[in-house]
Design an enzyme around this catalytic site. Structure first.
Site, PDB file in Angstrom:
ATOM      1  N   THR A   1     -60.800  91.665  21.680  1.00  0.00           N
ATOM      2  CA  THR A   1     -60.217  93.007  21.595  1.00  0.00           C
ATOM      3  C   THR A   1     -58.698  92.921  21.619  1.00  0.00           C
ATOM      4  O   THR A   1     -58.124  92.064  22.306  1.00  0.00           O
ATOM      5  CB  THR A   1     -60.703  93.907  22.744  1.00  0.00           C
ATOM      6  OG1 THR A   1     -59.837  95.044  22.847  1.00  0.00           O
ATOM      7  CG2 THR A   1     -60.693  93.186  24.079  1.00  0.00           C
TER       8      THR A   1
ATOM      9  N   SER B   1     -58.248  96.359  31.794  1.00  0.00           N
ATOM     10  CA  SER B   1     -59.446  96.794  32.536  1.00  0.00           C
ATOM     11  C   SER B   1     -60.282  95.560  32.857  1.00  0.00           C
ATOM     12  O   SER B   1     -60.055  94.478  32.302  1.00  0.00           O
ATOM     13  CB  SER B   1     -60.297  97.767  31.709  1.00  0.00           C
ATOM     14  OG  SER B   1     -61.004  97.066  30.692  1.00  0.00           O
TER      15      SER B   1
ATOM     16  N   TYR C   1     -63.203  95.074  31.905  1.00  0.00           N
ATOM     17  CA  TYR C   1     -63.806  94.700  30.621  1.00  0.00           C
ATOM     18  C   TYR C   1     -62.834  93.865  29.790  1.00  0.00           C
ATOM     19  O   TYR C   1     -63.201  92.791  29.286  1.00  0.00           O
ATOM     20  CB  TYR C   1     -64.230  95.952  29.851  1.00  0.00           C
ATOM     21  CG  TYR C   1     -64.196  95.746  28.360  1.00  0.00           C
ATOM     22  CD1 TYR C   1     -65.166  94.960  27.735  1.00  0.00           C
ATOM     23  CD2 TYR C   1     -63.188  96.302  27.572  1.00  0.00           C
ATOM     24  CE1 TYR C   1     -65.117  94.740  26.365  1.00  0.00           C
ATOM     25  CE2 TYR C   1     -63.142  96.083  26.214  1.00  0.00           C
ATOM     26  CZ  TYR C   1     -64.111  95.296  25.609  1.00  0.00           C
ATOM     27  OH  TYR C   1     -64.058  95.072  24.266  1.00  0.00           O
ATOM     28  N   HIS C   2     -61.619  94.362  29.615  1.00  0.00           N
ATOM     29  CA  HIS C   2     -60.663  93.614  28.796  1.00  0.00           C
ATOM     30  C   HIS C   2     -60.410  92.225  29.394  1.00  0.00           C
ATOM     31  O   HIS C   2     -60.245  91.237  28.670  1.00  0.00           O
ATOM     32  CB  HIS C   2     -59.347  94.393  28.667  1.00  0.00           C
ATOM     33  CG  HIS C   2     -59.466  95.647  27.844  1.00  0.00           C
ATOM     34  ND1 HIS C   2     -59.580  96.889  28.413  1.00  0.00           N
ATOM     35  CD2 HIS C   2     -59.495  95.842  26.501  1.00  0.00           C
ATOM     36  CE1 HIS C   2     -59.668  97.799  27.442  1.00  0.00           C
ATOM     37  NE2 HIS C   2     -59.624  97.193  26.279  1.00  0.00           N
TER      38      HIS C   2
ATOM     39  N   LYS D   1     -62.919  89.680  28.305  1.00  0.00           N
ATOM     40  CA  LYS D   1     -62.671  89.149  26.952  1.00  0.00           C
ATOM     41  C   LYS D   1     -61.577  88.077  26.997  1.00  0.00           C
ATOM     42  O   LYS D   1     -61.617  87.108  26.217  1.00  0.00           O
ATOM     43  CB  LYS D   1     -62.252  90.283  26.014  1.00  0.00           C
ATOM     44  CG  LYS D   1     -63.333  91.320  25.752  1.00  0.00           C
ATOM     45  CD  LYS D   1     -64.374  90.810  24.757  1.00  0.00           C
ATOM     46  CE  LYS D   1     -65.228  91.952  24.226  1.00  0.00           C
ATOM     47  NZ  LYS D   1     -66.226  91.518  23.236  1.00  0.00           N
TER      48      LYS D   1
END
Lengths: 417, 417
Positions: free
Chosen positions: A144, A179, A181-182, A185
């Site tokens: 991302t 975040s 989530y980020h 990644k």
């Protein structure tokens, strides 16, 4: 090519599986269907109804004459993913199979841990399976743009040449993700880079921007082939959410000043980018990073675009600013490179009013399925939050619909096939 | 200060707990004792016998008059770590509680996953517990110099000012870590940095070099206070392993050319650095990175130092080169900054022949405990490896001891208290 698509039940995984199949590749679709369970857990739903994987695939095969193999499988099950790679000997693996919502990852400690463990362990299992059973296979991993954050310098594609105290090196671009989530990644990117260095694996990390749009050439062929459309505060991407708000007559909610600038791309470009990456694999040992987006917009730009698209039909749309539940800069420098995929031949779809109208039309068609209380951003980056709970019958109702989209502009690609 | 030491049963955690207690802090020692289980699982052992946490702490309290609280607790148990932080309201948490062996992390997929999940989840649980129950607490987290790899530019302390296309920003120093373990520390660093930004936590990430030495001022007070000494190919750090090889008359094994250059420090400096960090906390929201080492050496430099220290006593020591089981450069540029801890008042112990002799003497005293087959590096970065299995009684035996260290040079610090 024989291509495994991991996460083939998702918003992008499903159209990618169809697109690769349409292009003549042998597609093996894999998913654990957890996103459907997460929807139930979060009180969210796909605006566009989606059918089961079995039915979708049967319909695709009927219409296209092309089979897609289907495996229900969890990447965190190491034995299962090992057997999959060993038995199918793929030329490429497209890996969408991760928890991909920033708000979901910020709900609580449990959600943060679930996100990082699911994403990191699934990818590790896959890397070992590739090393042991398909070492020449090309891993195409969805990353991302959010891995980079918003640095005050131009964002390069994965690596940056740094000159420091008279010496130089080409090093991974520094990451300041926004975040849990980020972060997952970013962890994946480091893990994959390492396995390319030590095992000679070949990988493409696609740092994708925010995707908008409801359909691709293949998904429009039949309603059974539709992909999911998330419009809510947990799973919905921003332009899709704005279109949903506009279609049901709600104001567009902008968090903070709206100067947050990001890279965006059309869902039709996502599927094209994946095939371009697959057709042009990196060398053995190469960890290649492409920034996969086509245009930059600020959030306020996007809201204004939706407002203008509707104004062209005499429809008024309000834009309201709300406190930002995220911790992020709302005015900042942003200039991210995205040349590599263009060099491979990508012909981007620019964001046009017609696309916005098309998305609004899709929402309009399914507006009875909208759950207005799920449009709110309920997860705060500082304190966490909660999933959505159905409101009492009379306590929350959608604002009266203030207008209809009066003309549908067909999506060019949808009619072409 | 009230300070929790997580991983207080380890090589460095235990001496740190003693040192902080000796300096007058209220120490809460926490460990899940997994390292003792890992020893059994790997067929490895501490060269120096270590007593139970209960016995160690009782002995310390008897000798020093100072109590240390003791909790057996696993950081991956979120409820337990949350309760610990809530109930103790620490001023600082020193976090050593991770799987810290690169070879262990490279044995197999399972070991890689275990390492990353254990380390990342434990740290996430701790970060949420601090946010919710001790937001002003200072997290002192042990990272590693191995996070940086061996870039062709000077290594700064955590952040680097990058000027690019006419603009500048101070960004995290790019990381190119060299094992699944080192990757887990990179993941931790990104996660901790994020929580400082969004929650205003205060943290010091100590990117520590390779530690050598067998004892500190406090551990030498009584044999019950000894800390573990790892000499094997999975857990042993390189200088300690060389000293073990020398003491039992084996050649020093150098992997590849031996030009691998790293930062090193004396165990006595580790405990001093931790207290310096604790006494000088960062501001709320600050993520501070110190490179915690005192001198740089190549592996071949170190082998030569051991050889010379023994030659001074007329003892011959061979150096043999073996194929490198790791994937790493064995000749490269290396210049890492390490100024911040000096600025706070660290007075480093330089690596002297006396220290090497002292370590050799410690090994000599316990040489009957050496398991020679565990000195081999059996884990290959490309293909993995195995834990140690006890050899058949007659198949492997230590080479005859070729000499004794004829004089013991006392460690200055050991006599001072």
């Amino acid at each position: 090519m024989r291509i495994i698509v991991l996460g083939a039940d998702g918003y992008l995984g499903w159209p990618t599986a169809l697109h690769l199949s349409a292009k003549g590749h042998d597609v093996i679709a894999v998913d654990n269907l957890v996103r459907r369970r997460w929807d139930r857990r979060c009180g969210t739903n796909s605006l566009v109804p989606i059918t089961s994987m079995e039915r979708r695939i049967a319909r695709w095969t009927e219409l296209s004459g092309r089979p897609i193999a289907w495996h229900k499988l969890d990447l965190c099950d190491a034995d299962a993913v090992t057997a999959l790679v060993e038995e199918t000997s793929p030329d490429a693996v497209v890996h969408f199979a991760e928890q991909r919502s920033a708000p979901y990852s910020m709900i609580s400690r449990g959600h943060a841990v679930e996100t990082q463990v699911n994403n990191v362990v699934g990818t590790l299992n896959l890397l070992f399976a590739i090393r042991d059973h398909a070492p020449n296979c090309h891993l195409i991993k969805l990353g991302t743009m959010g891995e980079y954050g918003t640095p005050n310098i131009d964002i390069e594609e994965g690596f940056i040449e740094i000159t420091h105290n008279g010496r130089s090196d080409r090093l991974p671009f520094p990451k300041v993700p926004g975040s849990m989530y980020h972060l997952s990644k970013v962890h994946d990117s480091h893990n994959i880079h390492f396995t390319c260095r030590i095992w000679g694996l070949r990988a493409t990390d696609l740092n994708q921007g925010v995707v908008y749009g409801a359909q691709t050439k293949e998904t429009t062929l039949h309603r059974d082939l539709a992909t999911r459309f998330d419009y809510d505060g947990i799973w919905g991407t921003v332009l899709n959410r704005f279109c949903a708000q506009a279609a049901i007559g709600l104001p567009l909610t902008v968090h903070g000043k709206g100067g947050q600038t990001r890279g965006f791309l059309d869902i039709r470009d996502t599927v094209a980018c994946i095939e371009l990456a697959a057709l042009n694999p990196p060398a053995a040992g190469e960890f290649r990073v492409f920034n996969q987006f086509t245009e930059q917009f600020s959030i306020l730009d996007l809201a204004a675009r939706v407002q203008e698209a509707r104004a062209a039909h005499g429809l008024e749309t309000d834009i309201v600013h709300q406190p930002n539940p995220r911790v992020e800069l709302d005015t900042h420098y942003y200039n991210a490179k995205h040349q590599h995929l263009l060099d491979l031949g990508l012909h981007p779809h620019a964001l046009a009013d017609t696309l916005i109208e098309d998305v609004i039309h899709v929402v309009q068609r399914h507006k009875s399925r909208v759950r207005p209380h799920t449009l709110a951003a309920t997860v705060d980056w500082r304190t966490g939050g909660d999933v959505y709970h159905a409101p009492a019958a009379t306590s929350v109702a959608p604002r009266e619909i203030v207008g209809e989209v009066t003309a549908r502009v067909p999506v060019g690609a949808a009619a072409a096939r």
